[in-house]
Design a protein around this motif. Structure first.
Motif, PDB file in Angstrom:
ATOM      1  N   LEU A 243       0.799  -1.223   0.000  1.00  0.00           N
ATOM      2  CA  LEU A 243       0.000   0.000   0.000  1.00  0.00           C
ATOM      3  C   LEU A 243       0.835   1.277   0.000  1.00  0.00           C
ATOM      4  O   LEU A 243       0.305   2.372  -0.236  1.00  0.00           O
ATOM      5  N   ASP A 244       2.128   1.158   0.252  1.00  0.00           N
ATOM      6  CA  ASP A 244       2.959   2.354   0.403  1.00  0.00           C
ATOM      7  C   ASP A 244       3.073   3.164  -0.886  1.00  0.00           C
ATOM      8  O   ASP A 244       2.891   4.387  -0.887  1.00  0.00           O
ATOM      9  N   ALA A 245       3.405   2.494  -1.983  1.00  0.00           N
ATOM     10  CA  ALA A 245       3.590   3.225  -3.239  1.00  0.00           C
ATOM     11  C   ALA A 245       2.294   3.888  -3.700  1.00  0.00           C
ATOM     12  O   ALA A 245       2.321   4.953  -4.331  1.00  0.00           O
ATOM     13  N   ILE A 246       1.149   3.292  -3.369  1.00  0.00           N
ATOM     14  CA  ILE A 246      -0.145   3.870  -3.740  1.00  0.00           C
ATOM     15  C   ILE A 246      -0.345   5.201  -3.018  1.00  0.00           C
ATOM     16  O   ILE A 246      -0.720   6.214  -3.628  1.00  0.00           O
ATOM     17  N   GLY A 247      -0.088   5.211  -1.703  1.00  0.00           N
ATOM     18  CA  GLY A 247      -0.200   6.455  -0.937  1.00  0.00           C
ATOM     19  C   GLY A 247       0.789   7.503  -1.405  1.00  0.00           C
ATOM     20  O   GLY A 247       0.456   8.692  -1.516  1.00  0.00           O
ATOM     21  N   ILE A 248       2.006   7.082  -1.710  1.00  0.00           N
ATOM     22  CA  ILE A 248       3.033   8.008  -2.205  1.00  0.00           C
ATOM     23  C   ILE A 248       2.603   8.623  -3.530  1.00  0.00           C
ATOM     24  O   ILE A 248       2.717   9.841  -3.742  1.00  0.00           O
ATOM     25  N   ALA A 249       2.087   7.787  -4.434  1.00  0.00           N
ATOM     26  CA  ALA A 249       1.698   8.258  -5.765  1.00  0.00           C
ATOM     27  C   ALA A 249       0.613   9.332  -5.692  1.00  0.00           C
ATOM     28  O   ALA A 249       0.641  10.315  -6.439  1.00  0.00           O
ATOM     29  N   LYS A 250      -0.341   9.144  -4.778  1.00  0.00           N
ATOM     30  CA  LYS A 250      -1.415  10.136  -4.636  1.00  0.00           C
ATOM     31  C   LYS A 250      -0.855  11.498  -4.249  1.00  0.00           C
ATOM     32  O   LYS A 250      -1.277  12.535  -4.785  1.00  0.00           O
ATOM     33  N   VAL A 251       0.089  11.508  -3.329  1.00  0.00           N
ATOM     34  CA  VAL A 251       0.674  12.774  -2.866  1.00  0.00           C
ATOM     35  C   VAL A 251       1.547  13.394  -3.952  1.00  0.00           C
ATOM     36  O   VAL A 251       1.509  14.615  -4.173  1.00  0.00           O
ATOM     37  N   GLY A 265       7.731   0.544  -5.804  1.00  0.00           N
ATOM     38  CA  GLY A 265       6.958  -0.039  -4.704  1.00  0.00           C
ATOM     39  C   GLY A 265       6.993  -1.548  -4.714  1.00  0.00           C
ATOM     40  O   GLY A 265       7.891  -2.164  -5.307  1.00  0.00           O
ATOM     41  N   PHE A 266       5.972  -2.135  -4.076  1.00  0.00           N
ATOM     42  CA  PHE A 266       5.855  -3.593  -3.968  1.00  0.00           C
ATOM     43  C   PHE A 266       4.470  -4.039  -4.405  1.00  0.00           C
ATOM     44  O   PHE A 266       3.478  -3.368  -4.125  1.00  0.00           O
ATOM     45  N   ASP A 267       4.451  -5.168  -5.092  1.00  0.00           N
ATOM     46  CA  ASP A 267       3.223  -5.884  -5.432  1.00  0.00           C
ATOM     47  C   ASP A 267       2.441  -5.225  -6.565  1.00  0.00           C
ATOM     48  O   ASP A 267       2.839  -4.187  -7.110  1.00  0.00           O
ATOM     49  N   THR A 268       1.335  -5.871  -6.901  1.00  0.00           N
ATOM     50  CA  THR A 268       0.593  -5.487  -8.114  1.00  0.00           C
ATOM     51  C   THR A 268      -0.899  -5.350  -7.821  1.00  0.00           C
ATOM     52  O   THR A 268      -1.736  -5.906  -8.529  1.00  0.00           O
ATOM     53  N   LEU A 269      -1.235  -4.597  -6.787  1.00  0.00           N
ATOM     54  CA  LEU A 269      -2.642  -4.300  -6.549  1.00  0.00           C
ATOM     55  C   LEU A 269      -3.188  -3.495  -7.731  1.00  0.00           C
ATOM     56  O   LEU A 269      -2.427  -2.826  -8.433  1.00  0.00           O
ATOM     57  N   LEU A 276       1.163   2.565 -12.449  1.00  0.00           N
ATOM     58  CA  LEU A 276       2.278   2.126 -13.291  1.00  0.00           C
ATOM     59  C   LEU A 276       1.980   2.450 -14.756  1.00  0.00           C
ATOM     60  O   LEU A 276       2.850   2.943 -15.501  1.00  0.00           O
ATOM     61  N   GLN A 277       0.748   2.205 -15.182  1.00  0.00           N
ATOM     62  CA  GLN A 277       0.344   2.517 -16.562  1.00  0.00           C
ATOM     63  C   GLN A 277       0.378   4.016 -16.842  1.00  0.00           C
ATOM     64  O   GLN A 277       0.735   4.440 -17.938  1.00  0.00           O
ATOM     65  N   LYS A 278       0.007   4.826 -15.835  1.00  0.00           N
ATOM     66  CA  LYS A 278       0.034   6.288 -15.978  1.00  0.00           C
ATOM     67  C   LYS A 278       1.452   6.836 -15.969  1.00  0.00           C
ATOM     68  O   LYS A 278       1.705   7.928 -16.475  1.00  0.00           O
ATOM     69  N   GLY A 279       2.367   6.127 -15.358  1.00  0.00           N
ATOM     70  CA  GLY A 279       3.742   6.596 -15.255  1.00  0.00           C
ATOM     71  C   GLY A 279       4.063   7.267 -13.935  1.00  0.00           C
ATOM     72  O   GLY A 279       5.198   7.717 -13.738  1.00  0.00           O
ATOM     73  N   THR A 280       3.089   7.323 -13.005  1.00  0.00           N
ATOM     74  CA  THR A 280       3.359   7.926 -11.688  1.00  0.00           C
ATOM     75  C   THR A 280       4.253   7.000 -10.872  1.00  0.00           C
ATOM     76  O   THR A 280       5.190   7.456 -10.209  1.00  0.00           O
ATOM     77  N   ILE A 281       3.924   5.711 -10.864  1.00  0.00           N
ATOM     78  CA  ILE A 281       4.824   4.696 -10.303  1.00  0.00           C
ATOM     79  C   ILE A 281       5.670   4.170 -11.459  1.00  0.00           C
ATOM     80  O   ILE A 281       5.145   3.851 -12.533  1.00  0.00           O
ATOM     81  N   HIS A 282       6.966   4.071 -11.227  1.00  0.00           N
ATOM     82  CA  HIS A 282       7.880   3.691 -12.314  1.00  0.00           C
ATOM     83  C   HIS A 282       8.238   2.211 -12.315  1.00  0.00           C
ATOM     84  O   HIS A 282       8.544   1.655 -13.375  1.00  0.00           O
ATOM     85  N   ALA A 283       8.222   1.607 -11.140  1.00  0.00           N
ATOM     86  CA  ALA A 283       8.570   0.181 -11.047  1.00  0.00           C
ATOM     87  C   ALA A 283       7.963  -0.395  -9.779  1.00  0.00           C
ATOM     88  O   ALA A 283       7.652   0.333  -8.829  1.00  0.00           O
ATOM     89  N   THR A 284       7.785  -1.701  -9.771  1.00  0.00           N
ATOM     90  CA  THR A 284       7.286  -2.373  -8.569  1.00  0.00           C
ATOM     91  C   THR A 284       7.896  -3.763  -8.485  1.00  0.00           C
ATOM     92  O   THR A 284       8.188  -4.391  -9.514  1.00  0.00           O
ATOM     93  N   VAL A 285       8.115  -4.230  -7.275  1.00  0.00           N
ATOM     94  CA  VAL A 285       8.667  -5.563  -7.049  1.00  0.00           C
ATOM     95  C   VAL A 285       7.513  -6.558  -7.024  1.00  0.00           C
ATOM     96  O   VAL A 285       6.556  -6.402  -6.268  1.00  0.00           O
TER      97      VAL A 285
END
Length: 338
Positions: A243-251, A265-269, A276-285
């Motif tokens: 859930l961390d990268a999701i909260g970070i991306a919003k801010v 971030g982590f995982d593929t929720l 990730l598709q929008k480009g706000t998150i660049h990579a995830t484990v």
């Protein structure tokens, strides 16, 4: 014919009807009773031989753990075992331990869970094993406990490859803030340590802050907001829980810093994939939660049958980016809400 005779006929018919009705009721009641009693035949034999396992996740309705549940249920169906899925609604160590203790008290045949912290979980796991109930840890190990086996991610390695991905994508120059789900959970600690070790030789990478989200979107966003206010030089984030990268991306989007801030971030929720598709998150484990659940149940059956099993099985872990979508096989990434 007299009225008296007709009255007698009606009275006799009523008595007969009552007898038939009562007999039918008694017969049905006996059938219900007999259905629930041990007996001869294949059905009774299957009931006698079935194992009863319990899967206790960190957080019941977390999509990541629902994928673990789906894998476990698929294996349970194949092997004919009875599987319970029981855990805290939200991450809570005390409640988690209480559920483990209840499962042990009910004398189940096996328990699968996380070893979130050495201090709290190792004694509980040892106590369960001493009752002749095997324990398999999933996702987070308790290596010093008496658990029979661990199946899941190598969390140190997962953190390490996240660090190497950030270093490569940022060309060795970044001011990084880390938001971790928990300061005390061993899987989160290992992901942070692996990341730090991966970037420590990079002279241009500086870790500015490390904050805790308690595995919630809200607190991940709150910590990201405070970091950007206090450290505007931060241009990269690493989130260690789903859930961390999701909260970070919003801010980051609120600050309109999508183009200048790197997030891994982590995982593929589903939300992670959208960012990730929008480009706000660049990579995830990426982990393999379905495989963890599936293989844990299969392993537990082997344990109960007296077969030898390896003490550690690490499922696959890798870093993915937008160009790697869509991910297959989907069972490890897409929750079935049916």
């Amino acid at each position: 014919m007299s009225r008296t005779w007709w009255k007698w006929v009606i009275y006799a018919g009523s008595i007969a009807a009552l007898i038939v009705s009562a007999s039918f009721t008694i017969y049905c009641a006996w059938k219900v009773y007999a259905y629930h009693q041990p007996g001869e035949g294949a059905a009774a034999e299957a009931e006698k031989n079935a194992f009863h396992f319990v899967l206790v996740p960190e957080e019941l309705d977390n999509d990541y753990w629902r994928l673990v549940e789906q894998g476990a249920k698929a294996a349970a169906k194949e092997t004919g075992v009875y599987l319970e899925y029981a855990g805290p609604r939200q991450a809570n160590i005390d409640e988690h331990i209480h559920i483990l203790e209840k499962a042990a008290a009910s004398k189940v045949d096996g328990i699968m869970t996380q070893g979130l912290t050495e201090k709290e979980f190792t004694p509980v796991i040892n106590h369960i094993v001493e009752k002749n109930i095997p324990v398999v840890t999933i996702d987070t190990d308790a290596p010093t406990s008496k658990r029979t086996a661990y199946i899941g991610t190598d969390n140190y390695y997962a953190g390490f490859i996240a660090g190497r991905a950030l270093a490569e994508d940022m060309h060795g120059k970044a001011n990084v803030a880390i938001i971790t789900g928990s300061f005390t959970a061993s899987n989160q600690q290992l992901r942070v340590q692996g990341f730090k070790d991966a970037v420590k030789e990079e002279k241009g990478i500086h870790i500015v802050a490390v904050e805790e989200s308690h595995i919630t979107r809200v607190q991940a966003a709150e910590k990201a907001y405070n970091i950007l206010k206090k450290h505007p030089e931060v241009n990269a984030f690493y989130g260690t829980s789903a859930l961390d990268a999701i909260g970070i991306a919003k801010v980051v989007e609120q600050f309109h810093r999508e183009k200048g801030t790197y997030i891994i971030g982590f995982d593929t929720l589903p939300e992670t994939i959208r960012y990730l598709q929008k480009g706000t998150i660049h990579a995830t484990v990426v982990q393999e939660p379905y495989e963890m659940g599936y293989r844990a149940v299969k392993m537990m059956v082997d344990i109960r049958k007296g077969n030898n099993v390896p003490s550690v099985i690490n499922t696959e872990t890798k870093v993915i980016r937008k160009q790697d979508l869509p991910l297959r096989p989907s069972r490890n990434y897409e929750v079935n809400h049916d």
